[in-house]
Design a protein around this motif. Sequence first.
Motif, short mmCIF file in Angstrom:
data_model
loop_
_atom_site.label_atom_id
_atom_site.label_comp_id
_atom_site.label_asym_id
_atom_site.label_seq_id
_atom_site.Cartn_x
_atom_site.Cartn_y
_atom_site.Cartn_z
N SER A 170 0.82 -1.22 0.00
CA SER A 170 0.00 0.00 0.00
C SER A 170 0.85 1.26 0.00
O SER A 170 0.32 2.36 0.18
N THR A 324 -6.38 -1.42 5.71
CA THR A 324 -5.01 -1.92 5.52
C THR A 324 -4.56 -2.88 6.62
O THR A 324 -3.64 -3.66 6.42
N GLU A 364 -1.53 -7.12 8.78
CA GLU A 364 -1.63 -6.38 7.52
C GLU A 364 -2.56 -7.12 6.57
O GLU A 364 -2.50 -8.36 6.46
N ASP A 368 -5.45 -5.25 0.33
CA ASP A 368 -6.33 -4.40 1.12
C ASP A 368 -7.79 -4.72 0.81
O ASP A 368 -8.11 -5.21 -0.29
N ASP A 401 -6.65 3.43 5.43
CA ASP A 401 -5.51 4.11 4.82
C ASP A 401 -5.52 5.61 5.07
O ASP A 401 -4.54 6.30 4.77
#
Length: 534
Positions: A170, A324, A364, A368, A401
């Motif tokens: 990301s 995320t 994580e 996403d 994010d």
Amino acid sequence: MNFRDDERGQSVVIGSLLVFTILVLSFSGYQAFVVPDQNAEVEADHFQDISEQFSQFQSNVVNAVGSGESRSTAIQLGTRYPTRLLALNPPPSRGKLETTEAGDVDITATGGAGDVCRGDGNTPTTRSLEYTPNYNEYRPPQALGYETRVLSREFESGSLYDQRMVFSSSKRINLFLLTGEVSENGIGTYNLEVNGSNRNTVTLEDPTITIPSRFDAQTWNTEILEAQSDVTATDVDGGDRVELTFTGGDYEVTCAVVGLDGAPAFSPPEDDGDGNGDGGGGDPDINPNAPGDVKLNGVTSVNNGQGTVDLEFENLANTVTSATEARINFYHAKPGSSPPSSADIFEVGEPNSATLTVKGQYQELNPDITFAGDDTTDVRLDFDGQINKNHEWFVLTLQYDNDEVGQYFISLQDDAGNSPPAPTSTPGPTPTPGPTPGTPLSASLSISEPGGSDKYEFDASGSSPASDIETYKWDFDDDGDFERTTTTDTISLDCKSSGNNKPDTGCSSTGDTGRVVVEDSEGSRTDEATATWP
């Protein structure tokens, strides 16, 4: 009479000597082998506990940033061995918690970087926090450490790293700088306070970030950043710092400062207003429903007796928002049932993004989970155990994010007590969102000795919300057994020993730990707190 040749007593003497010899050998074997093995187990349990405490410290660092509130982590520096009637114990195991020397942080980028981490124009600094055990028997652990969002568990055979600094997928880089000094060595509990600054987020092209580190460039390249393909570490300043060079184009670089046992020594500049700056990452929004939030519409389906839960989210912003990171904070199972231990999470129709451990840390998400603007998105959790639609609920937290955090209390029943429909081949109407459990409980504890009379006061009156707390369970010596359970938030303990007066059960010593657990009326919400004996 002549007794020279009388042998009638020899067998008794020899037998006594043999029994004595067997007892001595048995005791020696117990002291030489059994006691060390048992003490090694005590030390191994302590290292597991303090590893979890460092994970909690890592979470507290994230939650302190941007919240304006202090967070405290209880670090159990050492451990005591069980009392033995005959065998001898070594002295209690001590541990050392300390910070390293501060080192400079430098950030450059194509086109310039400006002031990212310090608003007064001076050079920002950071340091590491390190715990070193001094075990008598359990040798594998070497240290625990935390630096710039990297948590390390170091053993004789190698190290484990949990890094949340670089997310190549990301294009995000998170820098949380530590200020303040800590130096503690002992057996008892040390309450480490953290205070966070604001966040500042800027977009930099191919940044180069130089930070002080306990680890060399080879460790960064081959272990810490092993899964990241767009960054290379190089040793600088004789190995005291590492230079991280990024080659993937534009990155969102977020910086915040955390003060240990005090306010941060400096702060980043105020965010430039591009929507990516400070204010996020502190206390999560509970069931967010404001303009710009990602809202949970409800549970659309549950596979009862299996493990699948489908959720519908709605992005109330007109721009794309991506989750995320994620974690499952808690799962409340039906009484008599065991909760699942993990779940896969993913957008329906997309690959698995992560496997989340129940009550574990953030993971994580890769890929996403993307929420299109002004639209709904279906997210599935596939638990590893059976779930029951009656009276079960869990808490899911998503990090977005834009640095916002949403925490969702998800009930598997609707308002009428009915479960959502099972999955079908054709989608049906979205049911009314289910009720959410009450506010999470927050426990608080202090221990005092008014007048120095060996009478101690345990005070949990700071626990909240008080109206929702039904019982207080008191573990005065923090040995895992509750000595008393009350409905009141304070209790006294008489530890005076004189004449016919015997100390109350649970009396402990200065520097030891006491504990309280608070519960609601159904036992579905609980929290605990510890404090140190004065």
